[in-house]
Scaffold this motif. Structure first.
Motif, mmCIF file in Angstrom:
data_model
loop_
_atom_site.group_PDB
_atom_site.id
_atom_site.type_symbol
_atom_site.label_atom_id
_atom_site.label_comp_id
_atom_site.label_asym_id
_atom_site.label_seq_id
_atom_site.Cartn_x
_atom_site.Cartn_y
_atom_site.Cartn_z
ATOM 1 N N PRO A 132 0.897 -1.100 0.048
ATOM 2 C CA PRO A 132 0.115 -0.020 0.007
ATOM 3 C C PRO A 132 0.803 1.323 -0.208
ATOM 4 C CG PRO A 132 -1.030 -1.764 1.509
ATOM 5 C CD PRO A 132 0.323 -2.079 0.829
ATOM 6 N N ALA A 133 1.792 1.224 0.923
ATOM 7 C CA ALA A 133 2.785 2.540 0.907
ATOM 8 C C ALA A 133 3.341 2.775 -0.732
ATOM 9 C CB ALA A 133 4.063 2.272 1.821
ATOM 10 N N GLU A 134 3.283 2.086 -1.460
ATOM 11 C CA GLU A 134 3.961 2.348 -2.841
ATOM 12 C C GLU A 134 2.819 2.658 -3.758
ATOM 13 O OE1 GLU A 134 7.848 -0.455 -3.311
ATOM 14 O OE2 GLU A 134 6.058 -1.743 -3.135
ATOM 15 N N VAL A 135 1.539 2.598 -3.642
ATOM 16 C CA VAL A 135 0.577 3.071 -4.351
ATOM 17 C C VAL A 135 0.643 4.487 -4.654
ATOM 18 C CG1 VAL A 135 -1.884 3.086 -4.706
ATOM 19 C CG2 VAL A 135 -1.132 0.925 -3.834
ATOM 20 N N PRO A 136 0.672 4.849 -5.929
ATOM 21 C CA PRO A 136 0.866 6.282 -6.389
ATOM 22 C C PRO A 136 -0.316 7.291 -6.038
ATOM 23 C CG PRO A 136 0.753 5.095 -8.207
ATOM 24 C CD PRO A 136 0.808 4.028 -7.204
ATOM 25 N N ILE A 137 -0.952 7.428 -4.906
ATOM 26 C CA ILE A 137 -1.729 8.215 -4.575
ATOM 27 C C ILE A 137 -1.035 9.011 -3.344
ATOM 28 C CG2 ILE A 137 -3.840 8.776 -3.495
ATOM 29 C CD1 ILE A 137 -4.711 5.916 -4.726
ATOM 30 N N GLY A 138 -0.911 10.141 -3.640
ATOM 31 C CA GLY A 138 -0.252 11.071 -2.477
ATOM 32 C C GLY A 138 -1.388 11.846 -1.666
ATOM 33 N N SER A 139 -0.985 12.890 -1.132
ATOM 34 C CA SER A 139 -1.860 13.723 -0.121
ATOM 35 C C SER A 139 -1.630 15.166 -0.015
ATOM 36 C CB SER A 139 -1.825 13.132 1.196
ATOM 37 O OG SER A 139 -0.641 13.252 1.870
ATOM 38 N N ILE A 140 -2.719 16.091 -0.247
ATOM 39 C CA ILE A 140 -2.644 17.406 -0.176
ATOM 40 C C ILE A 140 -3.435 17.794 1.000
ATOM 41 C CG2 ILE A 140 -2.904 19.860 -1.068
ATOM 42 C CD1 ILE A 140 -1.335 18.769 -3.341
ATOM 43 N N THR A 141 -3.338 18.159 2.140
ATOM 44 C CA THR A 141 -4.275 18.394 3.286
ATOM 45 C C THR A 141 -4.996 19.534 3.027
ATOM 46 O OG1 THR A 141 -2.822 17.189 4.966
ATOM 47 C CG2 THR A 141 -4.681 18.607 5.617
ATOM 48 N N ASN A 142 -6.435 19.651 2.976
ATOM 49 C CA ASN A 142 -7.189 20.778 2.567
ATOM 50 C C ASN A 142 -6.880 21.923 3.576
ATOM 51 O OD1 ASN A 142 -8.806 19.228 0.829
ATOM 52 N ND2 ASN A 142 -10.356 18.607 2.135
ATOM 53 N N GLY A 143 -7.425 22.931 3.088
ATOM 54 C CA GLY A 143 -7.228 24.466 3.771
ATOM 55 C C GLY A 143 -8.830 25.167 3.594
ATOM 56 N N VAL A 144 -8.722 26.197 4.187
ATOM 57 C CA VAL A 144 -10.016 26.957 4.292
ATOM 58 C C VAL A 144 -9.511 28.524 3.926
ATOM 59 C CG1 VAL A 144 -10.964 25.664 5.854
ATOM 60 C CG2 VAL A 144 -9.594 27.510 6.700
ATOM 61 N N HIS A 145 -10.429 29.167 3.411
ATOM 62 C CA HIS A 145 -10.140 30.474 2.820
ATOM 63 C C HIS A 145 -10.111 31.783 4.095
ATOM 64 C CE1 HIS A 145 -11.151 34.345 0.318
ATOM 65 N NE2 HIS A 145 -10.036 34.005 -0.055
ATOM 66 N N ALA A 146 -9.340 32.138 4.586
ATOM 67 C CA ALA A 146 -9.278 32.959 5.792
ATOM 68 C C ALA A 146 -10.433 34.218 5.549
ATOM 69 C CB ALA A 146 -7.794 33.661 6.156
ATOM 70 N N PRO A 147 -10.138 34.844 4.360
ATOM 71 C CA PRO A 147 -11.278 35.827 4.534
ATOM 72 C C PRO A 147 -12.593 35.939 4.375
ATOM 73 C CG PRO A 147 -9.137 36.379 2.812
ATOM 74 C CD PRO A 147 -9.459 34.920 3.265
ATOM 75 N N THR A 148 -12.809 34.565 4.053
ATOM 76 C CA THR A 148 -14.367 34.110 4.187
ATOM 77 C C THR A 148 -14.566 33.824 5.499
ATOM 78 O OG1 THR A 148 -14.208 33.042 1.839
ATOM 79 C CG2 THR A 148 -16.069 32.309 3.028
ATOM 80 N N TRP A 149 -13.879 32.989 6.137
ATOM 81 C CA TRP A 149 -13.985 32.259 7.508
ATOM 82 C C TRP A 149 -13.587 32.749 8.743
ATOM 83 C CZ3 TRP A 149 -17.895 29.408 6.256
ATOM 84 C CH2 TRP A 149 -18.301 28.802 5.009
ATOM 85 N N ALA A 150 -12.660 33.965 8.693
ATOM 86 C CA ALA A 150 -12.284 34.285 9.772
ATOM 87 C C ALA A 150 -13.128 35.535 10.224
ATOM 88 C CB ALA A 150 -10.730 34.840 9.531
ATOM 89 N N ALA A 151 -13.168 35.740 11.372
ATOM 90 C CA ALA A 151 -14.231 36.799 11.814
ATOM 91 C C ALA A 151 -13.276 38.299 11.591
ATOM 92 C CB ALA A 151 -14.451 36.997 13.545
ATOM 93 N N PRO A 152 -14.391 39.206 11.388
ATOM 94 C CA PRO A 152 -13.504 40.570 10.932
ATOM 95 C C PRO A 152 -12.768 40.893 12.175
ATOM 96 C CG PRO A 152 -16.029 40.445 10.483
ATOM 97 C CD PRO A 152 -15.757 39.392 11.183
ATOM 98 N N GLN A 153 -13.103 40.586 13.416
ATOM 99 C CA GLN A 153 -12.262 40.985 14.323
ATOM 100 C C GLN A 153 -10.667 40.518 14.225
ATOM 101 O OE1 GLN A 153 -15.285 40.115 14.519
ATOM 102 N NE2 GLN A 153 -16.342 40.977 16.496
ATOM 103 N N TRP A 154 -10.825 39.299 13.867
ATOM 104 C CA TRP A 154 -9.423 38.616 13.794
ATOM 105 C C TRP A 154 -8.716 39.187 12.461
ATOM 106 C CZ3 TRP A 154 -7.727 36.501 18.033
ATOM 107 C CH2 TRP A 154 -8.491 35.901 18.623
ATOM 108 N N LEU A 155 -9.415 39.388 11.459
ATOM 109 C CA LEU A 155 -8.929 40.047 10.405
ATOM 110 C C LEU A 155 -8.132 41.181 10.651
ATOM 111 C CD1 LEU A 155 -11.192 38.988 7.669
ATOM 112 C CD2 LEU A 155 -9.087 38.067 8.131
ATOM 113 N N GLU A 156 -9.008 42.334 11.357
ATOM 114 C CA GLU A 156 -8.443 43.601 11.621
ATOM 115 C C GLU A 156 -7.327 43.407 12.553
ATOM 116 O OE1 GLU A 156 -8.112 47.340 11.457
ATOM 117 O OE2 GLU A 156 -9.412 46.079 10.308
ATOM 118 N N LEU A 157 -7.355 42.375 13.573
ATOM 119 C CA LEU A 157 -6.127 42.396 14.278
ATOM 120 C C LEU A 157 -4.831 41.785 13.637
ATOM 121 C CD1 LEU A 157 -4.508 41.888 16.961
ATOM 122 C CD2 LEU A 157 -5.524 39.879 17.390
ATOM 123 N N GLY A 158 -5.040 41.190 12.438
ATOM 124 C CA GLY A 158 -4.031 40.835 11.619
ATOM 125 C C GLY A 158 -3.531 41.527 10.783
ATOM 126 N N ARG A 159 -4.402 42.776 10.295
ATOM 127 C CA ARG A 159 -3.969 43.912 9.475
ATOM 128 C C ARG A 159 -3.174 44.798 10.672
ATOM 129 N NH1 ARG A 159 -9.286 43.405 7.622
ATOM 130 N NH2 ARG A 159 -9.354 42.935 5.476
#
Length: 878
Positions: free
Chosen positions: A414-441
C-alpha cells in the motif's frame, strides 16, 4: 395564488452608481468586507432582509434611494475607490505571476497556461446555493484562493435550479426538505453568449436519438470564472430539462446524466468559453472527486478527432490530469450498472460508432471503470486510470486511499501506491471573523493579508495582550448567542409553537458560558448522537452550577437517508426538554451563513467520527482560524496537526469489533475530557477575569495552525506538486519522441512513443522472469553495516535494460516473511549472461538488525512516467 414563474426586475442604476453592478456580479464581495459594508449602507434594513445579497438589494432598492445615493459625494467616492481596488485586484501580478518570474531561466520557465477544475458542487457564497457540504465548500475555497494567488483557473460545475434543499423541522423534530426554485437572473451570474448575443449551447447525443442541451452561466469568483451548465431550457424535451434540477437528487439514471453533462459537457463548455473570451485552452484538468470523470473520455475523443490513435490520446490525457479523492470508504464512491454505461456510450442501433463519443471504443471506456464486481462501473477507478497524478486530502486519508485502492496496483505494498496527499485548507477572508482580520492587519501593518501564508506573521501574536484575545473571543461568543436566539425563535414558530410560549428563548444560552459547536452533514459515520450516549451525564454537564456547558448542533441529512433523519430527531427531542433547552439547541437549515457565525463564536469545536472515515474535516480548521479549540477524534487533518496544546484528542477505540462498546468508550472519554480538562481551563480566571491558560491555548492554536489551515497553502501545494508537473508532462508528451524515426519526429511523437512502449510492455510483461538471485560478501555472522551484494539474472523478453528498473528490496521481515518498511535499492545493469538474460547487481550495508530478508523486482521505466509504479506492473523474484 402561486406564480407560474419568477424573475428579478432591477431598478435602473444612475450613471454615477454604474460600478455597483460590477461590484455585485463579482463574488469577490463575499470575502471583501469593505464591499459588503458599502452595499449594506444602501439600506441597512433591506440588507438584513435579503441576507446580505448585493444582487438582491439592487433588485429591491427604490429608485428614489438610488437617486439620493447618486447625489451623495461621500458614497460615490467610496464606490469609486472600491471599484478601482477591484480592478487592481483583477489585474495586478500576484503569487502565481511572481512564481513565473522566479522560474524564468530555470528548468521550467513556463507555468500552465490554464487549469480546469471540475466539481459537482461549489460553495462560494450562500447566495449561490450550489453546495451540500464539505466537498462544495472546499471547492469554493479552492477557487477563492486560486483567485487570490492569481492562478489562471477555470472552474466547471452544474447549475441546480433548486440547489440542494432548505431544511425545516416538524413539531416532533423530523427533517423536512423544501426545494425553492432559484432565479438565475436574480443571482450573481451572467449568461455566456456569442458575438450575436445568443446564448451559447453545448449538446450531448443521448440514446434513442435524444439530444441534451445546456446553456452556460458564468459566476465570476474574483479572477476565476465558474461555468455552470443548465439544462432547464426550451431546447430540451421535458424530462431532460430536469437533468440539472437538484444536487444529488434522483435515481442512478438521473445521476449518470448529470455526471455525463458535468464531465463531457463541461469540457465542451470550456472550449466554448475560452474561444469566446480569447483565453488559452487549459493544459491541466483537475477532477475534484470522480463525478466528472467522463471528462477524460471527451478529451480522448477530441484528440482522436485531431488524428491521434486511442492509446496516444490516452497518454496525453493522463499526463495532464489530476484526480483528488475525498472518500475513505468504497461505499462513498459512485458506481453505475455496466449496462447503464453501455446504453449511454454504446453505438447507435445502426452500429455506426458511439453517438456520444464518436471514435472512442465502448470496451475501452468500460475498462476505465472496471472493478472486482463485473456488473459495476466505478467512477473513482476511472478517475485514477485517467489521471497520472492522484491525491487524498490529508496525510491519514492518503494512507487510507492507498490501502483502499491497492487492488489497482497488485504486487505493490500500500505504501507504494501512487496516491499522494495534500491536506485541505480554508479561505481565511471568508471564514475568519472581521475582528481577527483587523487584528491581523494591525500586526502586519498593512491592508494586504497575503503574508498570512508565512508562519512568521502569526508569531506576532506574542505581542497581543491575553486580555485582548479574550475580549475578541467574548465578543464573538456574544454575537453567536444572539444569533442562536433568533434562529431558535424562528424554528419554534415554524414547528407550530405559539409566540406566547417562547418567552424562555430571550434568556436561552449565555454569553459567558463555555460554548461547544457540532455542525456538519449527518451521515452515520459522523456520529451526531454520540453526545447523547449517556443523556443523564450530558444533562449534568450542561447544567453544572460552577462550570456549565452549552451545545449548538446543526446539520442536514440527505433526503433519502432515513437513518440520518432519525439521528437529527433524537437530538431535537433531547434539546426540546424544558430543563436543558436553554443549554442545547439543534438549529435547522445549516448553511454558510450559519456556519460562519458558529465558527466565529464557539469556544470548542467537537468532531467525533468513526476513525478513519473523516477524509479531512475542514470545519475544525475554520474554528481554529477563529481561536476555537478542537475536541476531536484523531482523524483527518486533526490526526496530522494535533500537538497536545491546540485542543484535545478524544481517545479512539476504533479497533473494537463491538460497535456499541466502542461508542460507549469514546462517549465516556468525551464526557471525561469535558468535565476534567476542557471546562476547568475555561473557567479558571485571573484577577481580570481572563482564563489565562485557555487564552494561551487560543494563542498557540492561531500561531501553529493559522498558516497550516489556509487554502492558499493548499492551492500553492497543488500548483507546485501537481499542476506544474502535469503541465510539464503534457508538454513533454507533445514533443517529438526520442527514438528519432519519422513518426515520432512529429508533434505528439513522445506520447506515441510512450503509448507504443506501454503496448510492448503489457504484451510481454507476464513472461518477464527473475531467474536467479545470488548474494555474496556477507560474513558467517552478519553484523549491522556488513556489505551485502545481490546479483540477479533477468529475462526481459525483448525489452532493453534501460526500459526497466530492477530493484533490490531489503528490510526486516515478520513471522510470515513479509518485508516490513523495506528500503529499495536500484540495481545496475552489468551485462548479459548466457541465454540472453541480463545481469543486474547492487551492494549495500545491512540497514537493520534482527530477522532480515530481501527480494528483487522489475518495473517498467520510461522518462514520461510519473513513477515506475504508475501502471501497477511489477515482476517479483520467486
Amino acid at each position: 395564488m402561486k406564480a407560474l414563474r419568477r424573475f428579478t426586475v432591477r431598478a435602473h442604476l444612475p450613471q454615477r452608481l454604474a460600478a455597483l453592478e460590477r461590484l455585485s456580479i463579482n463574488l469577490r464581495w463575499s470575502w471583501d468586507k469593505p464591499t459588503q459594508d458599502l452595499f449594506e449602507s444602501i439600506d441597512p434594513e433591506l440588507w438584513k432582509l435579503v441576507d446580505g445579497d448585493p444582487v438582491a438589494i439592487l433588485g429591491q432598492v427604490s429608485p428614489a434611494r438610488l437617486e439620493a445615493l447618486a447625489g451623495d459625494d461621500a458614497f460615490v467616492h467610496r464606490l469609486e475607490e472600491l471599484a478601482a481596488e477591484l480592478d487592481n485586484y483583477l489585474t495586478r501580478p500576484l503569487w502565481y505571476q511572481q512564481l513565473g518570474a522566479d522560474r524564468q531561466g530555470g528548468k521550467d520557465p513556463v507555468l500552465p497556461n490554464g487549469i480546469a477544475y471540475f466539481s459537482m458542487e461549489f460553495g462560494v457564497a450562500e447566495v449561490l446555493p450550489n453546495y451540500s457540504g464539505g466537498l462544495g465548500i472546499l471547492a469554493g475555497d479552492h477557487l477563492k484562493s486560486a483567485s487570490d494567488l492569481g492562478l489562471p483557473l477555470i472552474a466547471v460545475g452544474l447549475y441546480y435550479r433548486s440547489g440542494y434543499f432548505r431544511q425545516s423541522l416538524s413539531a416532533d423534530g423530523w427533517q423536512h426538505e423544501n426545494y425553492p426554485s432559484l432565479d438565475a437572473q436574480g443571482l450573481p451570474l451572467r449568461l455566456l453568449t456569442d458575438a450575436s448575443g445568443e446564448a451559447v449551447l453545448i449538446s450531448l447525443a443521448l440514446p434513442d436519438g435524444a439530444q441534451l442541451y445546456a446553456r452556460i452561466w458564468v459566476a465570476q469568483v474574483g479572477r476565476i470564472p465558474l461555468l455552470l451548465l443548465d439544462s432547464d431550457i426550451p431546447e430540451n424535451d421535458h424530462d431532460l430539462r430536469s437533468v440539472t434540477d437538484r444536487l444529488y437528487g434522483g435515481d442512478q439514471d438521473h445521476r449518470i446524466k448529470q455526471e455525463i453533462l458535468a464531465g463531457i459537457g463541461g469540457v465542451r463548455a470550456i472550449r466554448a468559453f475560452t474561444e469566446i473570451e480569447g483565453l488559452p485552452a487549459p493544459e491541466v484538468f483537475h477532477m475534484n472527486e470522480g463525478h466528472a470523470g467522463f471528462l477524460g473520455t471527451e478529451r480522448i475523443r477530441e484528440l482522436i478527432e485531431a488524428g491521434l490513435d486511442f492509446d496516444t490520446a490516452l497518454t496525453v490525457v493522463r499526463s495532464s490530469t489530476v484526480f483528488t479523492t475525498h472518500t475513505p470508504v468504497p461505499a462513498g464512491i459512485d458506481r453505475f450498472p455496466v449496462e447503464m454505461v453501455e446504453r449511454y456510450f454504446g453505438p447507435d442501433p445502426g452500429g455506426v460508432g458511439s453517438r456520444l463519443l464518436p471514435g472512442v471504443p465502448l470496451e475501452r471506456i468500460l475498462a476505465f471503470g472496471a472493478e472486482d464486481d463485473a456488473t459495476k462501473f466505478n467512477m473513482a477507478h476511472m478517475g485514477l486510470r485517467l489521471a497520472q497524478r492522484a491525491n487524498g486530502v490529508s496525510l491519514l486519508h492518503g494512507r487510507v486511499s492507498r490501502e483502499m485502492f491497492n487492488d489497482l496496483w497488485p504486487g505493490f505494498d500500500p505504501a507504494e501506491v501512487p496516491i499522494g496527499s495534500i491536506t485541505n485548507g480554508v479561505h481565511a477572508p471568508t471564514w475568519a471573523a472581521p475582528q481577527w482580520l483587523e487584528l491581523g492587519r494591525e500586526l502586519i501593518g498593512s491592508e494586504d493579508l497575503s503574508s498570512l501564508q508565512e508562519p512568521e506573521t502569526w508569531e506576532r501574536l506574542h505581542e497581543v495582550d491575553p486580555g485582548h484575545l479574550w475580549w475578541i473571543r467574548s465578543q464573538l461568543r456574544e454575537a453567536l448567542v444572539h444569533d442562536v436566539r433568533d434562529r431558535l425563535h424562528r424554528s419554534w414558530l415554524e414547528r407550530g409553537a405559539a409566540e406566547a410560549e417562547l418567552g424562555w428563548i430571550a434568556t436561552a444560552f449565555d454569553p459567558n458560558v463555555l460554548t461547544i459547536g457540532f455542525a456538519r452533514r449527518v451521515p452515520t459515520y459522523k456520529r451526531l448522537t454520540l453526545m447523547l450516549r449517556d443523556p443523564d451525564r450530558l444533562t449534568k454537564l450542561l447544567l453544572d452550577k460552577e462550570r456549565p456547558l452549552q451545545l449548538i448542533v446543526a446539520g442536514k441529512s440527505h433526503p433519502a437517508d432515513e437513518g440520518g433523519k432519525a439521528l437529527i430527531q433524537q437530538v431535537v427531542r433531547f434539546a426540546d426538554r424544558a430543563e436543558v433547552r436553554h443549554r442545547i439547541a439543534f438549529l435547522p437549515d445549516y448553511d454558510m451563513s450559519m456556519a460562519r457565525t458558529l465558527y466565529h463564536g464557539c469556544d470548542v469545536w467537537l468532531n467525533n467520527p468513526l476513525r478513519p472515515l473523516e477524509a479531512c474535516g475542514t470545519s475544525g480548521m475554520k474554528s481554529a482560524l477563529n481561536g476555537g479549540l478542537n475536541l476531536s477524534i484523531r482523524d483527518g487533518w486533526w490526526d496530522e496537526w494535533f500537538d497536545g496544546e491546540n485542543g484535545w484528542e478524544i481517545p479512539t477505540a476504533d479497533g473494537l469489533a463491538d460497535e456499541n462498546r466502542r461508542d460507549d468508550l469514546e462517549a465516556a472519554a468525551l464526557y471525561d475530557l469535558l468535565e476534567r480538562a476542557v471546562a476547568p481551563k475555561f473557567y479558571d480566571r485571573d484577577e481580570r477575569g481572563v482564563p489565562t491558560r485557555w487564552v494561551e491555548m487560543v494563542r498557540h492554536t492561531l500561531q501553529v495552525l493559522g498558516p497550516k489551515v489556509l487554502a492558499s497553502r493548499m492551492v500553492r501545494d497543488y500548483t507546485q506538486n501537481y499542476y506544474l508537473p502535469a503541465a510539464r508532462a503534457l508538454r513533454q508528451s507533445i514533443e517529438p519522441g526520442a527514438s528519432g524515426d519519422a513518426e515520432h519526429a512529429m508533434a505528439f511523437g513522445a506520447a506515441r512513443e510512450l503509448a507504443e512502449y506501454r503496448q510492448r510492455v503489457e504484451k510481454v510483461w507476464p513472461q518477464i522472469r527473475i531467474l536467479e538471485v545470488d548474494s555474496s560478501g556477507l560474513p558467517d555472522t552478519p553484523l549491522l553495516g556488513s556489505e551485502l551484494t545481490l546479483t540477479a539474472r533477468v529475462c526481459l523478453e525483448g525489452l532493453r535494460p534501460d526500459e526497466v528498473t530492477v530493484q533490490a528490496v531489503l528490510g526486516r521481515v515478520d513471522a510470515g516473511d513479509a518485508l516490513v518498511d523495506p528500503v529499495t535499492l536500484p540495481m545496475t545493469h552489468v551485462g548479459a549472461a548466457e541465454g540472453g538474460q541480463d545481469v543486474f547487481t547492487a551492494s549495500t550495508p545491512l540497514p537493520v538488525t534482527g530477522p532480515v530478508g530481501y527480494t528483487v523486482r522489475v518495473l517498467p521505466h520510461h522518462r514520461l512516467l510519473a513513477g515506475d509504479n504508475e501502471w501497477g506492473l511489477v515482476a517479483l523474484a520467486g
